[in-house]
Design a protein around this motif. Structure first.
Motif, PDB file in Angstrom:
ATOM      1  N   HIS A  77      -6.881   9.096  -0.921  1.00  0.00           N
ATOM      2  CA  HIS A  77      -7.452  10.442  -0.838  1.00  0.00           C
ATOM      3  C   HIS A  77      -6.289  11.428  -0.752  1.00  0.00           C
ATOM      4  N   PHE A  78      -6.202  12.305  -1.739  1.00  0.00           N
ATOM      5  CA  PHE A  78      -5.137  13.291  -1.820  1.00  0.00           C
ATOM      6  C   PHE A  78      -5.637  14.622  -1.277  1.00  0.00           C
ATOM      7  N   VAL A  79      -4.897  15.198  -0.358  1.00  0.00           N
ATOM      8  CA  VAL A  79      -5.170  16.552   0.118  1.00  0.00           C
ATOM      9  C   VAL A  79      -4.036  17.419  -0.410  1.00  0.00           C
ATOM     10  N   ILE A  80      -4.396  18.345  -1.302  1.00  0.00           N
ATOM     11  CA  ILE A  80      -3.410  19.212  -1.921  1.00  0.00           C
ATOM     12  C   ILE A  80      -3.574  20.607  -1.333  1.00  0.00           C
ATOM     13  N   THR A  81      -2.519  21.119  -0.747  1.00  0.00           N
ATOM     14  CA  THR A  81      -2.542  22.461  -0.165  1.00  0.00           C
ATOM     15  C   THR A  81      -1.932  23.425  -1.161  1.00  0.00           C
ATOM     16  N   ARG A 115       3.354  23.823 -13.438  1.00  0.00           N
ATOM     17  CA  ARG A 115       3.549  25.064 -12.681  1.00  0.00           C
ATOM     18  C   ARG A 115       2.338  25.424 -11.835  1.00  0.00           C
ATOM     19  N   VAL A 116       1.737  24.386 -11.243  1.00  0.00           N
ATOM     20  CA  VAL A 116       0.637  24.594 -10.304  1.00  0.00           C
ATOM     21  C   VAL A 116       1.261  24.929  -8.957  1.00  0.00           C
ATOM     22  N   SER A 117       0.786  25.993  -8.337  1.00  0.00           N
ATOM     23  CA  SER A 117       1.336  26.436  -7.059  1.00  0.00           C
ATOM     24  C   SER A 117       0.721  25.624  -5.912  1.00  0.00           C
ATOM     25  N   PHE A 118       1.545  24.803  -5.262  1.00  0.00           N
ATOM     26  CA  PHE A 118       1.080  24.011  -4.119  1.00  0.00           C
ATOM     27  C   PHE A 118       2.204  23.946  -3.105  1.00  0.00           C
ATOM     28  N   SER A 119       1.849  23.706  -1.855  1.00  0.00           N
ATOM     29  CA  SER A 119       2.882  23.635  -0.817  1.00  0.00           C
ATOM     30  C   SER A 119       2.937  22.278  -0.133  1.00  0.00           C
ATOM     31  N   ASP A 120       1.907  21.439  -0.328  1.00  0.00           N
ATOM     32  CA  ASP A 120       1.904  20.155   0.361  1.00  0.00           C
ATOM     33  C   ASP A 120       0.945  19.185  -0.318  1.00  0.00           C
ATOM     34  N   ILE A 121       1.266  17.905  -0.207  1.00  0.00           N
ATOM     35  CA  ILE A 121       0.374  16.821  -0.638  1.00  0.00           C
ATOM     36  C   ILE A 121       0.372  15.787   0.467  1.00  0.00           C
ATOM     37  N   THR A 122      -0.811  15.392   0.903  1.00  0.00           N
ATOM     38  CA  THR A 122      -0.957  14.305   1.863  1.00  0.00           C
ATOM     39  C   THR A 122      -1.799  13.222   1.202  1.00  0.00           C
ATOM     40  N   VAL A 123      -1.384  11.974   1.360  1.00  0.00           N
ATOM     41  CA  VAL A 123      -2.143  10.854   0.797  1.00  0.00           C
ATOM     42  C   VAL A 123      -2.594   9.964   1.954  1.00  0.00           C
ATOM     43  N   GLU A 148      -9.373   6.997  -6.470  1.00  0.00           N
ATOM     44  CA  GLU A 148      -8.808   8.225  -5.928  1.00  0.00           C
ATOM     45  C   GLU A 148      -9.905   9.245  -5.668  1.00  0.00           C
ATOM     46  N   SER A 149      -9.662  10.083  -4.685  1.00  0.00           N
ATOM     47  CA  SER A 149     -10.461  11.281  -4.457  1.00  0.00           C
ATOM     48  C   SER A 149      -9.468  12.359  -4.005  1.00  0.00           C
ATOM     49  N   PHE A 150      -9.938  13.597  -3.961  1.00  0.00           N
ATOM     50  CA  PHE A 150      -9.033  14.668  -3.555  1.00  0.00           C
ATOM     51  C   PHE A 150      -9.812  15.823  -2.964  1.00  0.00           C
ATOM     52  N   GLU A 151      -9.091  16.639  -2.248  1.00  0.00           N
ATOM     53  CA  GLU A 151      -9.616  17.924  -1.805  1.00  0.00           C
ATOM     54  C   GLU A 151      -8.479  18.930  -1.883  1.00  0.00           C
ATOM     55  N   ILE A 152      -8.860  20.168  -2.088  1.00  0.00           N
ATOM     56  CA  ILE A 152      -7.891  21.254  -2.173  1.00  0.00           C
ATOM     57  C   ILE A 152      -8.061  22.122  -0.939  1.00  0.00           C
ATOM     58  N   VAL A 153      -6.960  22.340  -0.231  1.00  0.00           N
ATOM     59  CA  VAL A 153      -6.965  23.170   0.968  1.00  0.00           C
ATOM     60  C   VAL A 153      -6.154  24.420   0.679  1.00  0.00           C
ATOM     61  N   VAL A 172       0.837  -1.199   0.000  1.00  0.00           N
ATOM     62  CA  VAL A 172       0.000   0.000   0.000  1.00  0.00           C
ATOM     63  C   VAL A 172       0.874   1.252   0.000  1.00  0.00           C
ATOM     64  N   SER A 173       1.950   1.238   0.768  1.00  0.00           N
ATOM     65  CA  SER A 173       2.869   2.383   0.810  1.00  0.00           C
ATOM     66  C   SER A 173       3.478   2.638  -0.559  1.00  0.00           C
ATOM     67  N   ALA A 174       3.880   1.592  -1.240  1.00  0.00           N
ATOM     68  CA  ALA A 174       4.483   1.747  -2.565  1.00  0.00           C
ATOM     69  C   ALA A 174       3.501   2.401  -3.537  1.00  0.00           C
ATOM     70  N   ILE A 175       2.262   1.972  -3.500  1.00  0.00           N
ATOM     71  CA  ILE A 175       1.244   2.527  -4.402  1.00  0.00           C
ATOM     72  C   ILE A 175       0.948   3.983  -4.056  1.00  0.00           C
ATOM     73  N   ALA A 176       0.771   4.275  -2.770  1.00  0.00           N
ATOM     74  CA  ALA A 176       0.433   5.641  -2.339  1.00  0.00           C
ATOM     75  C   ALA A 176       1.581   6.619  -2.582  1.00  0.00           C
ATOM     76  N   VAL A 177       2.793   6.218  -2.228  1.00  0.00           N
ATOM     77  CA  VAL A 177       3.934   7.123  -2.358  1.00  0.00           C
ATOM     78  C   VAL A 177       4.329   7.301  -3.823  1.00  0.00           C
ATOM     79  N   CYS A 178       4.236   6.255  -4.606  1.00  0.00           N
ATOM     80  CA  CYS A 178       4.505   6.386  -6.040  1.00  0.00           C
ATOM     81  C   CYS A 178       3.504   7.361  -6.656  1.00  0.00           C
ATOM     82  N   SER A 179       2.228   7.188  -6.330  1.00  0.00           N
ATOM     83  CA  SER A 179       1.192   8.083  -6.855  1.00  0.00           C
ATOM     84  C   SER A 179       1.424   9.518  -6.407  1.00  0.00           C
ATOM     85  N   GLY A 180       1.732   9.701  -5.141  1.00  0.00           N
ATOM     86  CA  GLY A 180       1.995  11.046  -4.629  1.00  0.00           C
ATOM     87  C   GLY A 180       3.197  11.682  -5.295  1.00  0.00           C
ATOM     88  N   GLY A 181       4.242  10.907  -5.515  1.00  0.00           N
ATOM     89  CA  GLY A 181       5.442  11.429  -6.166  1.00  0.00           C
ATOM     90  C   GLY A 181       5.204  11.797  -7.617  1.00  0.00           C
TER      91      GLY A 181
END
Length: 130
Positions: free
Chosen positions: A83-87, A55-63, A121-126, A36-45
């Protein structure tokens, strides 16, 4: 990779250090946690690289992951929801949806299990704090 049997589980030496793997989490990472870690971290990376290229301005991603396992079939993993939380500021949902589609296609770990594990996948923008 070479895995050596130990009193509890197995271990391997990788570039970053020693990896302990065991079915009992008192003695190491459980195999399903690593998958699960491999899938989540690969996707996040991959998502991170895509956002940077666009060039999307973001400061953090949490999966965060939710895993469904089937006890009747060796407790196999049948579904992983990420679930991706993009700040960030000024990010549209449409851009993130497109980026996640590209992420799915380019994440080697997702592509490795695509025919055996349902990946959603799902996501929210913070917004960034000011």
């Amino acid at each position: 990779m070479k895995f050596l049997m130990k009193e509890h589980g197995f271990e391997t030496e990788v570039e970053y250090g020693n990896l302990q793997v065991c079915g009992d989490e008192k003695y190491g990472f459980r195999p399903y946690q690593l998958l699960v870690s491999a899938i989540a971290v690969c996707s996040g990376g991959v998502l991170r690289k895509i956002l940077e290229k666009k060039r999307v301005s973001f400061s953090d991603i949490t999966v965060t992951t939710k895993v469904e396992r089937n006890e009747k079939k060796a407790d196999r993993i049948e579904k992983i929801h990420m679930h991706f939380v993009i700040t960030g500021s000024d990010i549209s949902e449409e851009v993130i949806e497109k980026c996640l589609m590209v992420t799915r296609k380019n994440c080697s770990m997702v592509q490795s299990v695509i025919d055996s594990i349902e990946i959603t996948e799902s996501f929210e923008i913070v917004p960034n704090e000011k």
